[in-house]
Design an enzyme around this catalytic site. Structure first.
Site, mmCIF file in Angstrom:
data_model
loop_
_atom_site.group_PDB
_atom_site.id
_atom_site.type_symbol
_atom_site.label_atom_id
_atom_site.label_comp_id
_atom_site.label_asym_id
_atom_site.label_seq_id
_atom_site.Cartn_x
_atom_site.Cartn_y
_atom_site.Cartn_z
ATOM 1 N N ASP A 295 0.872 -1.079 0.073
ATOM 2 C CA ASP A 295 -0.151 -0.196 0.025
ATOM 3 C C ASP A 295 0.902 1.401 -0.051
ATOM 4 O OD1 ASP A 295 -2.040 1.905 0.021
ATOM 5 O OD2 ASP A 295 -3.374 0.482 1.575
HETATM 6 C C1 NOJ Z 1 -4.107 3.868 -0.191
HETATM 7 C C2 NOJ Z 1 -5.317 2.827 0.252
HETATM 8 O O1 NOJ Z 1 -5.330 2.560 1.311
HETATM 9 C C3 NOJ Z 1 -5.062 1.805 -1.312
HETATM 10 O O2 NOJ Z 1 -6.366 0.986 -0.938
HETATM 11 C C4 NOJ Z 1 -5.007 2.311 -2.585
HETATM 12 O O3 NOJ Z 1 -5.160 1.625 -3.527
HETATM 13 C C5 NOJ Z 1 -3.896 3.205 -2.478
HETATM 14 N N1 NOJ Z 1 -3.716 4.251 -1.657
HETATM 15 C C6 NOJ Z 1 -3.361 3.791 -3.824
HETATM 16 O O4 NOJ Z 1 -4.421 5.079 -3.839
#
Ligand code: NOJ
Length: 755
Positions: A295
């Site tokens: 993430d």
């Molecule tokens: C943080 C989020 O937790 C995740 O779900 C997402 O895909 C990423 N950012 C990218 O935007």
């Protein structure tokens, strides 16, 4: 075209040259020897820096969900040191970046473009929590397929979806992104979503209208303590395996191409550093052969988590745990080379990560033609097609849950003569309709409730008056007088209220889950007018509706339904669509009950069913244990009567099966759909078991006056759990079966499982 020939020529020249790196850990995703061979061919040409580049993802712009990383990506791109970019969203923009990457880089390896296409790209569908309430796997798959079609037409080849975290705590803002609290339903929805985005087979990924999916967030992100985003998680391995893993395993079995790590720790180990999760379970036990992306800056975050003293150590932990690609953090880019040189990370580990990433690029056909997704004409023709909008409207219809409907407040049929006061901050609101993660959906163009109702009741004797009344989140009563004045002039009131779209989603936890601002206060004033009130809610989480349930005549949970929101709701209000959705998350009586979920354990001191208040029992002094609206609950405009269910035998043998049957009669005045649910309880086992677990459901279309019989088959394999000795399987003994129209309103049967 010239570039395409160049790349193919390069690969041809190296094919057969042999690859010196060991393949011991690599199992190809596709199992296709030709692709494996091509992957090896490219890998054998790469320098260590170029390999690390493939493991690096940066964001281009926009939709940033974390700290902005101030890296200028262009120099890396030109040197072929970026494997993937996300947040680039148009054919034109993506073409430019791809051209930069291919023009000067030595090996001309195409970049993989990703984006958060969570519930639609341009045509926005209901938020996933809403959509899950449809229990309609066909429609859920279809919305993902349409999202893939639009996103791929804009040049995107990879989505960071589906989010398949089991969610039991409505304070956590990200419940809106998931499929609710149930593992069984969640696993089916995970499969439907993956197949919707990717197609049914890995070969479908070569089609330019499919995209790679990403099962996220592995794992147990939804179990954040206190419902506070990113917070600590401490769950047992048993709970992981029984509750949180199954949707991910289902996604893996459906062929999901990628997994994303979760921000949280589990029992002291941040997921992004968890060898247990990524090597032991995902890659070894489940044989997942796609790749794992972190993430957003999750490797960097291993430092504040307190398991790495600096980013170099963070990179070492993550890569050795089996994490293949670094989202945005630049940690792999800046540290992996040193780590390999110091012998802390083996080149074989790097090679295996790169193989996984390259294989996806081959499967997508990016090596055949890096521009194959990029077609301005297709982009223009594909987005917001009328049939996509129609599909969004229909899925919206199926996502609306009717929670209360005294005196048949709804539907408001067109043949009536009525003045309706439309009151509340959601009546004309368009910007919140798309919810969080609305990708490229135009917030200002989504249909508001007002848009939907005025179109629907055109040329009828239903007349509307309107007042906003109050703000969505700010306190204040300035608008009350006007609202009450209008209410007095009307025959009935439709109050449209809820949460601003960014009051749920990432980093949007709440400790109080009542209607925000002065909305409830306004409802109390409206109630004093004595006019019947129907409350239409638009929000991203189960709310505390205890007061509303007691005082308001009808309540319709409409969530955030996307581009066609207002039309979907109007279809239901008028009765063109008879509501059929059922909750996939329990609505608590107050936030103090959270987390709350139907498949809880009994405890040693359960409350007797006939006595909901008793001393020294597991209960509260100030509120009942039960939720306000349970999992599986939802009303229809018609009524359904259930017969006494029957079971084909009281004994289930290991290889045998049982049939449970129940007949449902539509006893009301409308044709309708009913979601018949079957739950099971293993009464005594070597470890404690939930009081009920969903094991089957059927969504039946039943015409008024008609009866339909639902049959459910129970087999031994449906009853498995993690036994005391940590093996998965069943134990002989007594089981209860429950059949009903929600998780509480059930009829009970029994059987025994014998050796
Ligand atoms: C943080 C989020 O937790 C995740 O779900 C997402 O895909 C990423 N950012 C990218 O935007």
């Amino acid at each position: 075209m010239k570039r395409k020939i160049l790349i193919s020529a390069l690969i041809l020249s190296i094919a057969g040259s042999g690859c010196t790196t060991s393949k011991s850990e690599w199992h190809s995703y596709s199992g296709d020897k030709t692709i494996e061979h091509k992957v090896d061919s490219v890998l054998s040409l790469m320098t260590l820096e170029e390999k690390i580049g493939q493991m690096t993802q940066f964001s281009s712009h926009g939709d940033i969900t974390g700290p902005i990383v101030n890296e200028d990506i262009e120099p890396y791109l030109k040197k072929g040191l970026i494997g993937s970019i996300f947040n680039a969203v148009t054919v034109e923009g993506i073409r430019k970046l791809q051209e930069q990457a291919l023009a000067e880089s030595r090996l001309k390896i195409p970049v993989l473009f990703g984006y958060d296409v969570v519930h639609g790209f341009k045509t926005i569908f209901p938020i996933p929590l809403a959509e899950s309430c449809s229990w309609d796997l066909y429609q859920i798959k279809k919305s993902a397929a349409i999202a893939a079609e639009e996103a791929s037409a804009a040049g995107i080849a990879w989505t960071f979806a589906p989010m398949i975290d089991i969610v039991r705590d409505a304070r956590w803002g990200r419940v809106m992104e998931g499929a609710g609290e149930d593992t069984y339903l969640g696993a089916l929805i995970a499969e439907a979503k993956v197949k919707g985005f990717q197609g049914n087979h890995w070969k479908d990924l070569y089609n330019t209208n499919t995209i790679l999916a990403c099962a996220k967030h592995f794992c147990a992100y939804g179990a954040a303590e206190s419902g506070r985003d990113y917070n600590t998680v401490d769950v047992s391995d048993r709970t992981l395996r029984e509750v949180y893993f199954p949707p991910f395993k289902a996604a893996k079995d459906a062929g999901v191409a990628t997994f994303m790590t979760a921000f949280n720790e589990i029992s002291g180990i941040p997921c992004t550093a968890s060898k247990y999760l990524f090597r032991d379970v995902l890659k070894d036990e489940w044989q997942f052969n796609g790749f794992v992306v972190t993430d957003y800056t999750a490797i960097n975050e291993l430092v504040p988590h307190g398991v790495a003293q600096d980013e170099e150590q963070a990179a070492e932990l993550a890569v050795n745990a089996g994490v293949d690609m670094d989202m945005t953090g630049g940690v792999y880019l800046h540290n992996l080379k040193t780590l390999v040189e110091e012998g802390k990370v083996s080149e074989n580990t790097i090679d295996n990560a790169v193989r996984r990433i390259l294989e996806m690029k081959f499967i997508l056909g990016l090596f055949d033609d890096p521009y194959r997704y990029l077609d301005e004409k297709r982009e223009k023709e594909t987005i917001l097609k009328p049939e996509f909008l129609q599909a969004a409207r229909e899925i919206g219809n199926r996502s609306i849950v009717l929670l209360k409907n005294n005196n048949q407040f709804f539907p408001i049929t067109k043949d009536r003569q009525l003045t309706v006061a439309l009151i509340g901050p959601m009546v004309k609101n368009r910007t919140s309709m798309n919810g969080e993660w609305s990708a490229r959906g135009n917030k200002n163009e989504s249909a508001s409730l007002f848009d939907g109702l005025t179109e629907k009741y055109k040329n009828t004797n239903i007349k509307f008056l309107y007042a906003e009344g109050c703000d969505l989140k700010e306190p204040g009563t300035e608008g009350f007088a006007e609202a009450i004045n209008i209410a007095r002039k009307a025959d009935i009131i439709i109050a449209a209220m809820g949460e601003d779209y960014n009051w749920s989603g990432e980093a949007a936890s709440r400790s109080n889950i009542k209607l925000p601002g002065s909305q409830q206060k306004l409802l109390k004033e409206l109630k004093k007018t004595g006019k019947p009130i129907g409350l239409v809610l638009m929000n991203g989480r189960p709310l505390d509706l205890s007061w509303e349930d007691k005082n308001i005549d009808a309540i319709m949970e409409a969530w955030y339904l996307g581009t066609m929101a207002g039309h979907s709701i109007a279809d239901v209000i008028v009765g063109d669509y008879n509501p059929s959705a059922k909750l996939t998350m329990s609505f608590p009586r107050n936030a103090g009950q959270l987390p709350i979920y139907y498949n809880r354990k009994n405890t040693g001191r359960p409350l007797p069913e006939d006595n909901p208040k008793m001393d020294y029992r597991s209960s509260y002094l100030d509120v009942e244990n039960s939720p306000l609206y349970p999992f599986g609950y939802g009303l229809s405009y018609t009524t359904f009567q259930y017969s006494k269910p029957s079971i084909s035998s009281g004994i289930l043998t290991k290889n045998g099966e049982l049939k449970v049957s129940v007949t449902i009669t539509n006893t009301g005045n409308y044709d309708g759909e009913e979601i018949v649910q079957l739950y099971i309880q293993d009464v005594t086992a070597s470890v404690t078991r939930p009081i009920k677990e969903l094991k089957g459901f059927q969504k039946l279309n039943i015409k008024k006056g008609e009866s339909v019989t639902a049959d459910f088959i129970i087999r031994e394999k449906d009853l498995g759990f993690l036994r005391l000795d940590n093996t998965w399987g069943t134990e002989p003994g007594e089981y209860k079966v429950f059949v009903g129209n929600d998780s509480e309103n059930v009829q009970e049967l029994k059987f025994s499982l014998v050796e």
